[in-house]
Design a protein around this motif. Structure first.
Motif, PDB file in Angstrom:
ATOM      1  N   VAL A  15      -6.786 -10.101 -15.528  1.00  0.00           N
ATOM      2  CA  VAL A  15      -8.193 -10.309 -15.175  1.00  0.00           C
ATOM      3  C   VAL A  15      -8.356 -11.166 -13.932  1.00  0.00           C
ATOM      4  N   MET A  16      -7.584 -12.240 -13.851  1.00  0.00           N
ATOM      5  CA  MET A  16      -7.766 -13.118 -12.709  1.00  0.00           C
ATOM      6  C   MET A  16      -7.153 -12.529 -11.451  1.00  0.00           C
ATOM      7  N   PHE A  37     -23.323  -9.104  -3.840  1.00  0.00           N
ATOM      8  CA  PHE A  37     -22.650  -9.529  -5.059  1.00  0.00           C
ATOM      9  C   PHE A  37     -22.686 -11.047  -5.197  1.00  0.00           C
ATOM     10  N   LEU A  82     -13.519 -16.226 -15.358  1.00  0.00           N
ATOM     11  CA  LEU A  82     -12.358 -15.368 -15.103  1.00  0.00           C
ATOM     12  C   LEU A  82     -12.705 -14.217 -14.159  1.00  0.00           C
ATOM     13  N   LEU A  83     -13.868 -13.611 -14.392  1.00  0.00           N
ATOM     14  CA  LEU A  83     -14.198 -12.414 -13.634  1.00  0.00           C
ATOM     15  C   LEU A  83     -14.937 -12.690 -12.340  1.00  0.00           C
ATOM     16  N   ARG A 120      -5.552  -5.531  -2.987  1.00  0.00           N
ATOM     17  CA  ARG A 120      -4.302  -6.242  -2.910  1.00  0.00           C
ATOM     18  C   ARG A 120      -3.304  -5.747  -3.939  1.00  0.00           C
ATOM     19  N   LYS A 153      -9.616  -9.584 -10.316  1.00  0.00           N
ATOM     20  CA  LYS A 153     -11.053  -9.774 -10.402  1.00  0.00           C
ATOM     21  C   LYS A 153     -11.769  -9.557  -9.082  1.00  0.00           C
ATOM     22  N   SER A 154     -11.050  -9.651  -7.968  1.00  0.00           N
ATOM     23  CA  SER A 154     -11.735  -9.456  -6.693  1.00  0.00           C
ATOM     24  C   SER A 154     -12.295  -8.057  -6.592  1.00  0.00           C
ATOM     25  N   PHE A 176     -11.294  -6.064 -20.338  1.00  0.00           N
ATOM     26  CA  PHE A 176     -11.608  -6.319 -18.931  1.00  0.00           C
ATOM     27  C   PHE A 176     -10.421  -6.057 -18.020  1.00  0.00           C
ATOM     28  N   PHE A 229     -13.777  -6.607  -8.878  1.00  0.00           N
ATOM     29  CA  PHE A 229     -14.918  -6.521  -9.774  1.00  0.00           C
ATOM     30  C   PHE A 229     -16.185  -6.212  -8.992  1.00  0.00           C
ATOM     31  N   LYS A 230     -16.168  -6.597  -7.713  1.00  0.00           N
ATOM     32  CA  LYS A 230     -17.347  -6.415  -6.880  1.00  0.00           C
ATOM     33  C   LYS A 230     -17.759  -4.957  -6.758  1.00  0.00           C
ATOM     34  N   LEU A 256     -10.745  -3.474 -14.925  1.00  0.00           N
ATOM     35  CA  LEU A 256     -10.416  -3.844 -13.554  1.00  0.00           C
ATOM     36  C   LEU A 256      -9.276  -3.007 -13.011  1.00  0.00           C
TER      37      LEU A 256
END
Lengths: 337, 76, 523
Positions: free
Chosen positions: A158-159, C455, C504-505, A42, A162-163, A27, A165-166, A31
């Motif tokens: 991942v953290m 989303f 997390l995701l 960012r 993750k933004s 992941f 991910f959208k 990402l």
């Protein structure tokens, strides 16, 4: 029997952690791919560093959005053939900046780090003047949390990412080696309009270093020393977020750490040639426009050239060629608009 | 016994309490009903019911309630 | 230390390690040290207030216990005629002692949490006599969980008084009960008896139970970080930016907020319950699928269960059994022949205090008091109209089938949502403003602020679906964690991995979302 049970449990646990690690790697990669592909983000800048050749950046400027608008790396190359890059994003956290710089140091060996200090000083939410030591305790807890988060994100972002991910696409799920996109701006964020400041700055109460700014600045300094990099604290010119109190706070910090501090808000006329708030800011004093950024870049150029310890690297042809092209493309774009 | 059944009929009309052995556990009487019941019992039988008496075991059946009342009458 | 942070999870991890290494006799000491560290890391020097409350509680319980023991001994020695009067004297003395110590700890709570509220009241009254701001506003920091540990301390004192437990001689055990870190942040309200028994039991490391608890913690994190915080983020602009609420917009926002509050609160309770179970200590249940309730009475037996239980045990029953209440009872009897009314009014009288306290506990303002009384009034009306409703139901031949049950559930949900809108509103006038603006307003210009983006919407819907499915399974009486513990471990792996990576995701944390602290921790 007991021992056998325990051994089985340990094996089960290790197996599980292995699966977690694999998924985290996967992941993080997915990402990262998306982060590179999306034009906003960012964490984009840190990714874009990968488009530069290894050990090809001599000067690094880091800070929040203020720093992004105050410095034009393309100009530094055009005038003096010095390679530089700006790392920054809005509402930067000291721990974030620290871990990002650490990441950059994996592939780059800048000789000077200009740390723009706006992000580390601000208004503290002090309710009781620390009568109950609440701030101390909160600071400590935040520090441990930032360290945990920062270190985990350093390995498995991942953290952090993750933004993004959208905006995923299916293709991202299967790309193994993401290719970094080239960036001709080298971190610089262009602002073209002109808006002279009108409001007077409201004095802030309880100004102090925030979000463990001191601890992380110290860590950044140690990181720089380990990598033979000189750290200089700078305060980019800004009306909205500068006060004399802040100047003194950073001055104290610089003396404590034994580093140089250049405040462009003090004696601005002497330090930055032809600078004027009427023409050089895009939004009334928070961010500079291209005109202002060019002038500040000149000032920073002088700062670097006058530094005895600095001597720019001699680069391979391929690096020089790349920077020439990127710089040309950049100025063509600036003149075209 | 009859007085008790009379009281219960006012609080929850239409329910045959003699048949149940889990009045509280089944929710036939909730805590508000118990409160009303306790107020009435206190008056009718002139006993003092303590909070520690307010446990399901004492109210789950007619017999249980009668037993509790008799016990409290003796204690004083 | 927020319970949804990495540092808290690391803290729990280290505590578990130490807990299962030390000799079982001192496991409770590990919990005590961990709880004190947690408290200090949250409240720094404000810990002193908690220590004072514990001191009063510990001493008070011992004194009351001494009085009880003395009574038992002396009663036997006295001749029969004198027993009754001695019993009355001793009881009176004991009641005074209980009152002194309970009121002392509650006074600390009132002074810290309600002083500005009381000050406002005094100032408003003084204002009517043209006296300006008699009482200044204080800027007061509250120690962690003061609303929770104060009430738990009172329950300990009263339980000793009632003879349910014997006063504890070891002050550190009392301190552990008061400051126990899993239940200090947001509850649940535990009874001393339940926890003490578990603290004294030796706990052996059980791999299945341990990993089962981790599933529970992950589920709680999922509810809080993925669903609740996401809804909070989506709704954060609505009330600030919308001046004209439409019926649809306000309805959507209110329902979303109700879900947010539930996911936030029950999610955090899942996290702390799971954490406590890592140590083999089970805390009281606080939620039982509340949205399946068919009436408001039932709702409050399924939502924030332990608060309802506390109010029942320590407000409702004492008032109902008090001498003062008997007088009220007799007064009502004298003045009405109607039997229904004469049994209803006294109970309604004591219930008023219960709901007043419920509202007031939630916050130091008129709005919160009205929040509690909102439910009170509806319940009393419902109680009085029950014969009428039954009559209508029989006349229309409505049976207690699925359709009727669904109607009851939806009706309860609607009532609860109105209550939640009041809970969320800053003031009562805001609440009335939203309602009046939305009434008959079908325009829908506020929908842009009310409906989440694609989303976020998908994630919220998936989350609500998952939690609903889990809720339905639990309604059928199936203990999911227990089932997971007995079935093949791969299923547990899948559960943890799914929840972990969802958090997390898709967790709504990070700079973009800002920080959403647990809503119920502010009490």
């Amino acid at each position: 029997m007991e021992v056998k049970k325990h051994v089985l449990h340990i094996l089960r646990f290790l197996c599980f952690m292995l699966i977690v690690t694999i998924l985290l790697c996967y992941f993080s990669n997915v990402l990262k791919v998306n982060e590179i592909r999306s034009s906003t983000g960012r964490n984009q800048v840190v990714q874009e560093f990968n488009a530069e050749y290894k050990d090809s950046i001599d000067v690094l400027l880091a800070g929040d959005s203020t720093s992004l608008n105050s410095f034009v790396p393309a100009k530094l190359w055009k005038d003096e053939k010095i390679t530089s890059y700006a790392l920054g994003y809005g509402y930067a956290y000291p721990s974030e900046i620290y871990f990002d710089i650490k990441k950059i140091f994996e592939r780059q060996k800048p000789k000077i780090l200009l740390l723009e200090v706006s992000f580390m000083v601000g208004e503290l939410e002090v309710i009781d003047n620390n009568l109950y030591c609440q701030d101390t305790v909160n600071g400590l807890v935040d520090y441990f949390n930032d360290e945990l988060l920062g270190n985990i994100n350093y390995i498995f972002p991942v953290m952090k990412y993750k933004s993004s991910f959208k905006d995923k696409t299916l293709g991202d799920m299967f790309t193994i080696k993401p290719k970094a996109l080239n960036n001709i701006y080298k971190g610089y964020s262009i602002k073209k309009n002109v808006l002279a400041p009108s409001e007077k700055l409201k004095p802030e109460k309880n100004t102090d270093l925030i979000n463990n700014g001191e601890i992380y600045t110290r860590k950044i300094k140690n990181l720089c020393e380990k990598n033979n990099c000189k750290m200089i604290l700078i305060f980019a010119p800004q009306i909205a977020c500068w006060t004399e109190v802040k100047h003194n706070i950073i001055l104290n910090l610089s003396e404590k750490l034994g580093v140089e501090f250049v405040d462009y808000n003090v004696n601005t006329d002497k330090l930055i040639k032809n600078f004027s708030w009427n023409t050089d800011t895009a939004d009334g004093g928070t961010h500079l426009n291209y005109s202002g950024a060019t002038k500040v870049t000149n000032a920073i150029k002088n700062l670097i050239l006058n530094d005895d310890s600095f001597c720019k690297s001699s680069f391979d042809q391929k690096i020089i060629k790349k920077w020439n092209k990127d710089s040309e493309d950049f100025f063509r774009e600036m003149e075209g608009n | 016994m009859e007085k008790l059944l009379e009281i219960l009929a006012i609080i929850k009309p239409g329910v045959d309490f003699t048949k149940s052995s889990s009045i509280v556990d089944d929710g036939i009487l909730d805590s508000m009903d118990i409160a009303r019941l306790v107020g009435e019992i206190g008056d009718e039988f002139d006993v003092e019911i303590e909070v520690t008496d307010l446990v399901p075991e004492n109210f789950n059946s007619i017999d249980a309630i009668m037993k509790m009342i008799e016990r409290l009458e003796d204690e004083d | 230390m927020e319970i949804t942070t990495l540092v808290f999870l690391a803290f729990v991890g280290v505590s578990c390690l130490v807990y299962y290494i030390v000799p079982k006799k001192i496991q409770w000491c590990v919990l005590l040290v961990a709880s004190l560290l947690f408290f200090v890391f949250s409240s720094a020097l404000l810990t002193i207030y908690m220590l004072i409350t514990t001191g009063i509680t510990y001493a008070g319980a011992l004194i009351i216990q001494k009085n009880r023991d003395l009574f038992v001994i002396k009663k036997k020695e006295l001749p029969k005629e004198e027993r009754k009067s001695y019993k009355q004297k001793s009881k009176k003395r004991q009641k005074i002692l209980v009152a002194i110590f309970s009121v002392s700890v509650i006074a600390i709570l009132v002074a810290l949490k309600y002083c500005n509220f009381l000050g406002d009241i005094v100032n408003s009254v003084a204002g009517m006599f043209a006296l300006n701001k008699l009482i200044p506003e204080f800027n007061i920091l509250l120690p962690l969980g003061i609303s929770y540990y104060t009430l738990m301390s009172v329950s300990y004192i009263v339980d000793v008084h009632r003879g349910l437990i014997v006063a504890e001689r070891n002050p550190f055990r009392v301190l552990l009960f008061v400051s126990y870190f899993p239940h200090i942040v947001e509850g649940p309200f535990d009874r001393y008896k339940d926890l003490d028994k578990q603290f004294r039991t030796p706990h052996k490391f059980d791999y299945e139970k341990f990993t089962g608890s981790i599933v529970l913690i992950m589920f709680g994190l999922y509810k809080k970080l993925v669903i609740a915080d996401r809804i909070g983020f989506v709704l954060s602009d609505y009330f600030d930016n919308v001046t004209e609420n439409s019926m649809l917009g306000l309805s959507i926002v209110t329902v979303l907020y109700t879900f947010q509050l539930y996911m936030d609160f029950s999610g955090c309770i899942d996290i702390v319950s799971g954490v406590s179970e890592l140590f083999g200590v089970r805390v009281a249940q606080n939620f039982r699928q509340p949205f399946f309730s068919k009436s408001i009475n039932e709702f409050w037996r399924r939502w924030h269960i332990t608060l309802g239980l506390w109010l029942k045990e320590y407000v409702f029953y004492p008032i109902t059994l008090s001498g003062h209440f008997k007088k009220v009872n007799q007064f009502v009897r004298k003045h009405t022949k109607n039997k229904t009314l004469s049994t209803f009014v006294p109970a309604a009288y004591s219930l008023f205090f219960v709901w007043f306290c419920n509202g007031l506990w939630h916050g130091a303002s008129i709005k919160f008091i009205l929040y509690g009384l909102y439910y009170y009034v509806l319940m009393m009306i419902g109680q009085l109209l029950t014969p009428l409703f039954n009559f209508i139901k029989n006349k229309l031949h409505i049976k207690n089938g699925r359709i009727f049950r669904s109607f009851q559930i939806l009706r309860t949900f609607f009532i609860v949502n109105i209550g939640m809108l009041l809970f969320k509103s800053a003031t009562v006038s805001d609440f009335l403003g939203y309602l009046s603006s939305a009434l008959f307003n079908l325009k829908g210009s506020d929908l842009a602020w009310a409906i989440p983006g694609n989303f976020d919407l998908i994630i919220i819907l998936i989350g609500l679906l998952l939690v609903s499915v889990v809720g339905v399974i639990k309604e059928k009486g199936i203990n999911i964690i227990q089932v997971l513990n007995t079935k093949i471990f791969i299923i547990k792996w899948i559960a943890i991995l799914f929840l972990l990576f969802s958090v997390l995701l898709t967790g709504a944390f990070g700079v973009e979302y800002g920080e959403m602290a647990a809503i119920y921790a502010q009490f």
